[in-house]
Design an enzyme around this catalytic site. Sequence first.
Site, short mmCIF file in Angstrom:
data_model
loop_
_atom_site.label_atom_id
_atom_site.label_comp_id
_atom_site.label_asym_id
_atom_site.label_seq_id
_atom_site.Cartn_x
_atom_site.Cartn_y
_atom_site.Cartn_z
N VAL A 140 0.91 -1.15 0.00
CA VAL A 140 0.00 0.00 0.00
C VAL A 140 0.95 1.20 0.00
O VAL A 140 1.53 1.53 1.02
CB VAL A 140 -0.94 -0.02 1.22
CG1 VAL A 140 -1.76 1.26 1.30
CG2 VAL A 140 -1.86 -1.25 1.15
N PRO A 141 1.15 1.81 -1.18
CA PRO A 141 2.29 2.72 -1.38
C PRO A 141 2.15 4.10 -0.76
O PRO A 141 2.08 5.12 -1.46
CB PRO A 141 2.39 2.78 -2.90
CG PRO A 141 0.98 2.58 -3.37
CD PRO A 141 0.37 1.61 -2.39
N CYS A 142 2.21 4.16 0.54
CA CYS A 142 2.14 5.43 1.26
C CYS A 142 3.34 6.32 0.95
O CYS A 142 3.26 7.54 1.12
CB CYS A 142 1.99 5.20 2.76
SG CYS A 142 3.25 4.14 3.47
N HIS A 143 4.41 5.74 0.46
CA HIS A 143 5.59 6.54 0.12
C HIS A 143 5.33 7.46 -1.08
O HIS A 143 6.07 8.39 -1.31
CB HIS A 143 6.79 5.62 -0.17
CG HIS A 143 6.62 4.72 -1.35
ND1 HIS A 143 5.92 3.54 -1.27
CD2 HIS A 143 7.03 4.84 -2.63
CE1 HIS A 143 5.93 2.95 -2.45
NE2 HIS A 143 6.60 3.73 -3.30
#
Length: 179
Positions: A140-143
């Site tokens: 889950v690409p929070c970056h």
Amino acid sequence: MTDARPSAISIARLTTPIGVALLATDETGVLRAFNWTDYGPQMSAWLKRHYPATPPVEGAAPVAMRRAFEAYFAGEGGALAAVPWRAAGTAFQLGVWQALCAIPPGETLSYAGLAARIDRPTAMRAVGLANGANPVALVVPCHRVIGANKTLTGYGGGLHRKRWLLAHEGASFKDQLAA
């Protein structure tokens, strides 16, 4: 993905170009948590808080999951989209996490942009908190969430990793260290 309580959780280690990662998977091979070994105590506390009846044990990640992570780090930006995940969180958090999954590799979005995507344009702070509470980082690409001025903002795995991940994906951002 909604949460169902796992009956077993195993922790696997994966060496990456930016450190050793911890992958917590359940008995069905679904990712429940992801973090780096230097944040292992925080991940352990999160697992204990959300799955108190399921103490994690050392184990191996499913082969397909390990291959997806290896492909991502080898340059296949979309490889992690196939990794199944489930996370304990509120309905709001789950909505934010689903919206994060819609940000393609190589692209970024501001907190305001993410809030608008979930039809909560004034909820930027709440979106930021949900983003920071993401237990399955990278998948889950929070970056991929950065400041409105295109600068890097916080990342649970450290800004050095966020910088590397975004550069690895070919994303555009303003790097304060390069200025």
